[in-house]
Design a protein around this motif. Structure first.
Motif, PDB file in Angstrom:
ATOM      1  N   ASN A  40       0.810  -1.213   0.000  1.00  0.00           N
ATOM      2  CA  ASN A  40       0.000   0.000   0.000  1.00  0.00           C
ATOM      3  C   ASN A  40       0.848   1.269   0.000  1.00  0.00           C
ATOM      4  O   ASN A  40       0.398   2.331   0.402  1.00  0.00           O
ATOM      5  N   GLU A  96     -10.788  -3.289  -2.017  1.00  0.00           N
ATOM      6  CA  GLU A  96     -10.121  -4.047  -3.059  1.00  0.00           C
ATOM      7  C   GLU A  96     -10.539  -5.494  -2.930  1.00  0.00           C
ATOM      8  O   GLU A  96     -10.725  -6.002  -1.813  1.00  0.00           O
ATOM      9  N   THR A 128     -10.461  -6.534   0.979  1.00  0.00           N
ATOM     10  CA  THR A 128      -9.701  -5.732   1.928  1.00  0.00           C
ATOM     11  C   THR A 128     -10.168  -4.284   1.840  1.00  0.00           C
ATOM     12  O   THR A 128     -10.645  -3.835   0.789  1.00  0.00           O
ATOM     13  N   LYS A 130      -9.424  -0.320   1.667  1.00  0.00           N
ATOM     14  CA  LYS A 130      -8.344   0.582   1.254  1.00  0.00           C
ATOM     15  C   LYS A 130      -8.087   1.538   2.417  1.00  0.00           C
ATOM     16  O   LYS A 130      -8.810   2.507   2.625  1.00  0.00           O
ATOM     17  N   ASP A 131      -7.086   1.214   3.194  1.00  0.00           N
ATOM     18  CA  ASP A 131      -6.778   1.976   4.406  1.00  0.00           C
ATOM     19  C   ASP A 131      -5.288   1.839   4.676  1.00  0.00           C
ATOM     20  O   ASP A 131      -4.841   0.893   5.329  1.00  0.00           O
ATOM     21  N   ASP A 132      -4.500   2.770   4.158  1.00  0.00           N
ATOM     22  CA  ASP A 132      -3.045   2.697   4.278  1.00  0.00           C
ATOM     23  C   ASP A 132      -2.590   2.634   5.736  1.00  0.00           C
ATOM     24  O   ASP A 132      -1.669   1.888   6.082  1.00  0.00           O
ATOM     25  N   GLU A 135      -2.927  -0.765   6.985  1.00  0.00           N
ATOM     26  CA  GLU A 135      -2.336  -1.751   6.076  1.00  0.00           C
ATOM     27  C   GLU A 135      -3.388  -2.605   5.370  1.00  0.00           C
ATOM     28  O   GLU A 135      -3.256  -3.829   5.271  1.00  0.00           O
ATOM     29  N   ASP A 136      -4.430  -1.949   4.872  1.00  0.00           N
ATOM     30  CA  ASP A 136      -5.475  -2.599   4.061  1.00  0.00           C
ATOM     31  C   ASP A 136      -5.968  -3.902   4.696  1.00  0.00           C
ATOM     32  O   ASP A 136      -5.757  -4.989   4.147  1.00  0.00           O
ATOM     33  N   LYS A 184      -5.840  -8.367  -8.247  1.00  0.00           N
ATOM     34  CA  LYS A 184      -6.566  -7.433  -7.383  1.00  0.00           C
ATOM     35  C   LYS A 184      -7.465  -6.538  -8.231  1.00  0.00           C
ATOM     36  O   LYS A 184      -7.009  -5.956  -9.220  1.00  0.00           O
ATOM     37  N   GLU A 186     -10.869  -3.509  -8.324  1.00  0.00           N
ATOM     38  CA  GLU A 186     -11.670  -2.526  -7.611  1.00  0.00           C
ATOM     39  C   GLU A 186     -13.006  -2.400  -8.324  1.00  0.00           C
ATOM     40  O   GLU A 186     -13.080  -2.525  -9.553  1.00  0.00           O
TER      41      GLU A 186
END
Length: 227
Positions: A40, A96, A128, A130-132, A135-136, A184, A186
């Motif tokens: 990420n 994702e 998962t 999307k959240d940096d 860490e996703d 992966k 989206e």
């Protein structure tokens, strides 16, 4: 054009006709200078990878169009590394969806005591966030529904589309003797009826593909696909 979003691997611009323009960059995800489609953070810059990713994306989106799979794709300009797409609303702050055919990457790191590296998987689908900062993190169907990110019915549509698109990509790669290990995707909602469609890209930057047991870097994958 108005810049509305700056991403890791592409920027998004608002066009006056209601569509968006994606500008592909030469940045790829990874860490410490090593490419990793599951990372990420931007790990390195590879000259030409933006155009290569778009070229492959255009190929796959046009195949999906022929097969009646809904996407946000409108058109692409390889020379300018740009793609025109229909605007789509993401689920929550973005999710994702990964389709796995072999045990590698984060799947192997998490479940390695129950499987061997490269062990075949039956198109295993996982989601998962999307959240940096976190860490996703992986999330289950029940949690997605309880948190209001999507409905139970939408999850089933998402899962079905993921398997269909994954298998189509897998078949296209197999024509060149390439095996897809994982990919992966989206998705987003488009239009007043909130139709669920595939968004973003389908390139070497968001998949692990191998030929003769050897991992293919994004530029190598693109080259093999257009030989």
């Amino acid at each position: 054009m108005k810049l509305i979003y700056t991403g890791k691997t592409k920027n998004v611009y608002d066009l006056e006709d209601g569509n968006y323009l994606l500008k592909f960059k030469d940045d790829v995800t990874g860490a410490n200078g090593v490419f990793d489609p599951g990372a990420n953070t931007v790990g390195l810059t590879i000259d030409g990878v933006g155009k290569a990713g778009l070229r492959l994306t255009k190929l796959f989106f046009e195949v999906l169009k022929e097969k009646g799979i809904p996407t946000h794709y409108v058109d692409a300009n390889i020379d300018e590394a740009t793609m025109i797409v229909k605007p789509a609303a993401v689920f929550g702050k973005g999710i994702e969806v990964i389709c796995r055919y072999r045990a590698v990457g984060s799947f192997l790191r998490r479940y390695g005591s129950y499987c061997e590296e490269g062990q075949p998987l039956d198109a295993f689908v996982e989601v998962t966030l999307k959240d940096d900062a976190r860490e996703d993190p992986p999330i289950t169907k029940d949690a997605l529904v309880m948190l209001g990110i999507l409905s139970a019915d939408e999850y089933e549509v998402l899962k079905d589309l993921t398997k269909k698109v994954g298998n189509i990509v897998r078949e296209e790669l197999a024509k060149k003797g390439i095996e897809l290990y994982d990919i992966k995707f989206e998705f987003g909602r488009v239009g007043e009826d909130k139709q669920i469609v595939l968004i973003d890209e389908i390139s070497g930057g968001n998949m692990r593909a191998y030929k003769d047991g050897k991992y293919l870097e994004p530029l190598v994958l693109e080259k093999l696909m257009f030989e």
